[in-house]
Write a protein that holds these residues in place. Structure first.
Motif, short mmCIF file in Angstrom:
data_model
loop_
_atom_site.label_atom_id
_atom_site.label_comp_id
_atom_site.label_asym_id
_atom_site.label_seq_id
_atom_site.Cartn_x
_atom_site.Cartn_y
_atom_site.Cartn_z
N ARG A 30 37.40 33.29 40.35
CA ARG A 30 38.08 32.89 39.11
C ARG A 30 38.70 34.09 38.40
O ARG A 30 39.81 33.99 37.85
CB ARG A 30 37.08 32.17 38.19
N LEU A 31 38.02 35.23 38.42
CA LEU A 31 38.57 36.44 37.82
C LEU A 31 39.84 36.88 38.53
O LEU A 31 40.86 37.14 37.90
CB LEU A 31 37.53 37.58 37.87
N VAL A 32 39.78 36.96 39.86
CA VAL A 32 40.94 37.39 40.65
C VAL A 32 42.10 36.42 40.46
O VAL A 32 43.25 36.83 40.29
CB VAL A 32 40.56 37.54 42.13
N ASP A 33 41.81 35.12 40.46
CA ASP A 33 42.86 34.12 40.27
C ASP A 33 43.53 34.25 38.91
O ASP A 33 44.69 33.88 38.74
CB ASP A 33 42.30 32.71 40.45
N ALA A 34 42.79 34.78 37.92
CA ALA A 34 43.34 34.98 36.58
C ALA A 34 44.05 36.33 36.44
O ALA A 34 44.50 36.70 35.37
CB ALA A 34 42.22 34.87 35.54
N GLY A 35 44.13 37.07 37.57
CA GLY A 35 44.81 38.35 37.55
C GLY A 35 43.96 39.51 37.07
O GLY A 35 44.49 40.57 36.72
N ILE A 36 42.67 39.33 37.04
CA ILE A 36 41.76 40.37 36.57
C ILE A 36 41.17 41.09 37.78
O ILE A 36 40.66 40.46 38.71
CB ILE A 36 40.64 39.75 35.70
N ASP A 37 41.25 42.42 37.77
CA ASP A 37 40.71 43.21 38.87
C ASP A 37 39.19 43.13 38.90
O ASP A 37 38.53 43.18 37.86
CB ASP A 37 41.10 44.68 38.73
N VAL A 38 38.65 43.03 40.09
CA VAL A 38 37.21 43.05 40.31
C VAL A 38 36.88 44.36 40.99
O VAL A 38 37.49 44.70 42.01
CB VAL A 38 36.75 41.85 41.18
N HIS A 39 35.97 45.10 40.43
CA HIS A 39 35.55 46.38 40.99
C HIS A 39 34.11 46.27 41.47
O HIS A 39 33.26 45.78 40.74
CB HIS A 39 35.66 47.49 39.95
N ILE A 40 33.88 46.74 42.68
CA ILE A 40 32.54 46.72 43.25
C ILE A 40 32.10 48.15 43.48
O ILE A 40 32.84 48.95 44.07
CB ILE A 40 32.52 45.94 44.58
N ASN A 41 30.91 48.50 43.01
CA ASN A 41 30.37 49.83 43.20
C ASN A 41 29.20 49.76 44.18
O ASN A 41 28.12 49.30 43.82
CB ASN A 41 29.91 50.41 41.87
N PRO A 42 29.40 50.19 45.41
CA PRO A 42 28.33 50.10 46.41
C PRO A 42 27.15 51.03 46.11
O PRO A 42 26.09 50.90 46.71
CB PRO A 42 29.02 50.48 47.72
N GLU A 43 27.31 51.94 45.16
CA GLU A 43 26.23 52.86 44.80
C GLU A 43 25.21 52.21 43.86
O GLU A 43 24.11 52.72 43.68
CB GLU A 43 26.80 54.11 44.13
N VAL A 44 25.58 51.10 43.25
CA VAL A 44 24.69 50.44 42.29
C VAL A 44 23.71 49.55 43.04
O VAL A 44 24.09 48.76 43.91
CB VAL A 44 25.50 49.60 41.28
N ASN A 45 22.45 49.67 42.70
CA ASN A 45 21.39 48.86 43.29
C ASN A 45 20.57 48.27 42.15
O ASN A 45 19.91 49.01 41.42
CB ASN A 45 20.53 49.71 44.21
#
Length: 85
Positions: A30-45
């Motif tokens: 839904r975020l991407v479809d609304a044009g909002i960037d999604v950021h994923i941080n693989p360092e976060v646990n």
């Protein structure tokens, strides 16, 4: 998830049709479809102590059911928030 309040108000809350699984994937779509960037941080646990108990309770039929709900909503059972596909 770390979401600014303005975006939360624009997109809305999690879809309550998803009982335990796929709600984060649905929200990312839904975020991407609304044009909002999604950021994923693989360092976060993130440790979620309740998750172990929840997993034992929900694992199985609910997981399959929520996957089917995602497929019915979006026409597929996968989504890559980085590419939007």
């Amino acid at each position: 998830f770390a979401i600014p309040r303005a975006i939360w108000e624009k997109i809305g809350a999690f879809d309550e049709r998803f009982e335990c699984y796929w709600s984060d994937t649905d929200y990312a779509k839904r975020l991407v479809d609304a044009g909002i960037d999604v950021h994923i941080n693989p360092e976060v646990n993130v440790k979620h102590p309740e998750g172990a108990r929840t997993l034992k309770h929900y694992k199985g039929t609910t997981e399959v059911s929520d996957e089917q709900k995602f497929k019915e909503k979006w026409g597929r059972t996968w989504f890559d928030p980085i590419t939007g596909t």
